[in-house]
Design an enzyme around this catalytic site. Structure first.
Site, PDB file in Angstrom:
ATOM      1  N   ASN A   9       8.128  -2.812  -3.532  1.00  0.00           N
ATOM      2  CA  ASN A   9       8.660  -2.874  -2.173  1.00  0.00           C
ATOM      3  C   ASN A   9       8.060  -4.106  -1.508  1.00  0.00           C
ATOM      4  O   ASN A   9       6.896  -4.097  -1.129  1.00  0.00           O
ATOM      5  CB  ASN A   9       8.284  -1.585  -1.425  1.00  0.00           C
ATOM      6  CG  ASN A   9       8.669  -1.641   0.045  1.00  0.00           C
ATOM      7  OD1 ASN A   9       9.436  -2.501   0.466  1.00  0.00           O
ATOM      8  ND2 ASN A   9       8.124  -0.717   0.820  1.00  0.00           N
ATOM      9  N   LYS A  11       8.748  -5.414   1.318  1.00  0.00           N
ATOM     10  CA  LYS A  11       8.697  -5.350   2.794  1.00  0.00           C
ATOM     11  C   LYS A  11       9.186  -6.690   3.371  1.00  0.00           C
ATOM     12  O   LYS A  11      10.080  -7.304   2.793  1.00  0.00           O
ATOM     13  CB  LYS A  11       7.287  -4.975   3.259  1.00  0.00           C
ATOM     14  CG  LYS A  11       6.775  -3.734   2.518  1.00  0.00           C
ATOM     15  CD  LYS A  11       5.497  -3.179   3.052  1.00  0.00           C
ATOM     16  CE  LYS A  11       5.091  -1.979   2.193  1.00  0.00           C
ATOM     17  NZ  LYS A  11       3.921  -1.279   2.710  1.00  0.00           N
ATOM     18  N   HIS A  91      10.877   5.333   4.358  1.00  0.00           N
ATOM     19  CA  HIS A  91       9.540   4.731   4.236  1.00  0.00           C
ATOM     20  C   HIS A  91       8.763   4.972   5.534  1.00  0.00           C
ATOM     21  O   HIS A  91       9.333   4.946   6.619  1.00  0.00           O
ATOM     22  CB  HIS A  91       9.656   3.230   3.947  1.00  0.00           C
ATOM     23  CG  HIS A  91       8.346   2.640   3.564  1.00  0.00           C
ATOM     24  ND1 HIS A  91       7.403   2.297   4.499  1.00  0.00           N
ATOM     25  CD2 HIS A  91       7.793   2.398   2.350  1.00  0.00           C
ATOM     26  CE1 HIS A  91       6.328   1.845   3.870  1.00  0.00           C
ATOM     27  NE2 HIS A  91       6.533   1.897   2.569  1.00  0.00           N
ATOM     28  N   GLU A  93       6.922   3.155   7.240  1.00  0.00           N
ATOM     29  CA  GLU A  93       7.030   2.097   8.258  1.00  0.00           C
ATOM     30  C   GLU A  93       8.337   2.235   9.040  1.00  0.00           C
ATOM     31  O   GLU A  93       8.392   1.949  10.231  1.00  0.00           O
ATOM     32  CB  GLU A  93       6.904   0.716   7.584  1.00  0.00           C
ATOM     33  CG  GLU A  93       5.454   0.458   7.187  1.00  0.00           C
ATOM     34  CD  GLU A  93       5.261  -0.376   5.944  1.00  0.00           C
ATOM     35  OE1 GLU A  93       6.184  -1.107   5.534  1.00  0.00           O
ATOM     36  OE2 GLU A  93       4.160  -0.292   5.353  1.00  0.00           O
ATOM     37  N   GLU A 163       4.065   8.940  -0.586  1.00  0.00           N
ATOM     38  CA  GLU A 163       3.250   7.837  -0.082  1.00  0.00           C
ATOM     39  C   GLU A 163       2.419   8.305   1.110  1.00  0.00           C
ATOM     40  O   GLU A 163       2.910   8.309   2.247  1.00  0.00           O
ATOM     41  CB  GLU A 163       4.159   6.683   0.362  1.00  0.00           C
ATOM     42  CG  GLU A 163       5.005   6.115  -0.755  1.00  0.00           C
ATOM     43  CD  GLU A 163       5.381   4.676  -0.481  1.00  0.00           C
ATOM     44  OE1 GLU A 163       5.060   3.833  -1.317  1.00  0.00           O
ATOM     45  OE2 GLU A 163       5.954   4.395   0.580  1.00  0.00           O
ATOM     46  N   GLY A 169      -1.160   0.151   2.333  1.00  0.00           N
ATOM     47  CA  GLY A 169      -1.641  -1.134   2.816  1.00  0.00           C
ATOM     48  C   GLY A 169      -3.085  -1.101   3.300  1.00  0.00           C
ATOM     49  O   GLY A 169      -3.563  -2.051   3.915  1.00  0.00           O
ATOM     50  N   SER A 209      -1.447   1.643  -1.894  1.00  0.00           N
ATOM     51  CA  SER A 209      -2.555   0.863  -2.483  1.00  0.00           C
ATOM     52  C   SER A 209      -2.694   1.072  -3.985  1.00  0.00           C
ATOM     53  O   SER A 209      -3.807   1.088  -4.526  1.00  0.00           O
ATOM     54  CB  SER A 209      -3.882   1.164  -1.765  1.00  0.00           C
ATOM     55  OG  SER A 209      -3.784   0.803  -0.404  1.00  0.00           O
TER      56      SER A 209
END
Ligand code: PGA
Length: 246
Positions: A9, A11, A91, A93, A163, A169, A209
């Protein structure tokens, strides 16, 4: 069908030139599937570039409406019309920064299935929920709402990515045991709500991560079928090492 999958991904990272260079360097492995989710602007170009190479290209997000006055959005129909067959939905985000709710994500799942798109559906708990030990209920609710009208046969088109938000991240990975607990829970949930066969055929990926140093430990767990990789998918050495770890 349950498969080993490594997906990158990207991003909102990499220029077109950097992305083109990266895809040239990706080395997919026989016996597993490799995907990339680049910025939408690059999809067609990278899809063409990857023809004949065993790497699939998916979109990081799409809207649930099929067309209309939605400035800046892309519909599932439009993805399909441009030969993009896979979409990432839910996701964290998108949920946290762009305020996508479980109800909106349900509409996206339904729209994607209507257009015969393959879905990578993300779920996962924030830190406070994990600390209060409510993560399994939280994830169950995310899945219950968004997958409410999904049928057994729709699962041919669905991959689930667990996730944990606190691991994305942050450099802080879930331990293989923490991830396995949730993956096993998701598979049991799918068994209960749909069927054992559906659950056994489902690929469940870990994301957060994941990097070359911890990938193998995660991937050897029985319910972890691969990874959705953010930061470490942006350079070919790390991404290829993770592909090798599957
Ligand atoms: P990360 O991102 O690997 O950089 O933690 C994973 C993701 O958000 O899919």
């Amino acid at each position: 069908m349950r498969e080993k999958i490594i997906a990158g991904n990207w991003k909102m990272n990499l220029s077109l030139k950097e992305g083109e260079k990266l895809v040239e360097e990706i080395k997919p492995l026989d016996g597993s599937k490799t995907y990339i989710f680049p910025p939408a602007l690059y999809l067609s170009k990278l899809n063409d570039k990857l023809k004949g190479k065993n790497v699939s290209v998916g979109c990081q997000n799409a809207h649930f409406e099929s067309q209309g006055a939605f400035t800046g959005e892309i519909s599932m129909e439009q993805l399909k019309s441009a030969n993009i067959d896979t979409v990432l939905i839910g996701h964290s985000e998108r949920r946290n920064i762009f305020n996508e709710t479980d109800e909106m994500l349900k509409k996206k799942v339904d729209a994607a299935l209507k257009n015969d798109l393959e879905i990578f559906f993300c779920c996962g708990e924030p830190l406070d929920i994990r600390e209060s030990r409510e993560h399994l209920d939280y994830i169950k609710n995310q899945l219950e709402v968004a997958l409410k009208d999904v049928t057994e046969s729709d699962f041919d088109k669905i991959v689930i990515a667990y996730e944990p938000v606190w691991a994305i991240g942050t450099g802080k990975t879930a331990s293989p045991e923490q991830a396995e607990e949730v993956h096993a829970f998701i598979r049991a949930f799918v068994t209960d709500k749909w069927s054992k066969e559906t659950a056994e055929n489902l690929s469940i990926l870990y994301g957060g991560s994941c990097k070359p140093s911890n990938a193998k430990g995660l991937f050897t767990k029985p319910n972890i079928d691969g990874g959705l990789i953010g930061g470490a998918s942006l350079n070919s050495a790390d991404f290829n090492a993770i592909i090798e770890a599957i």
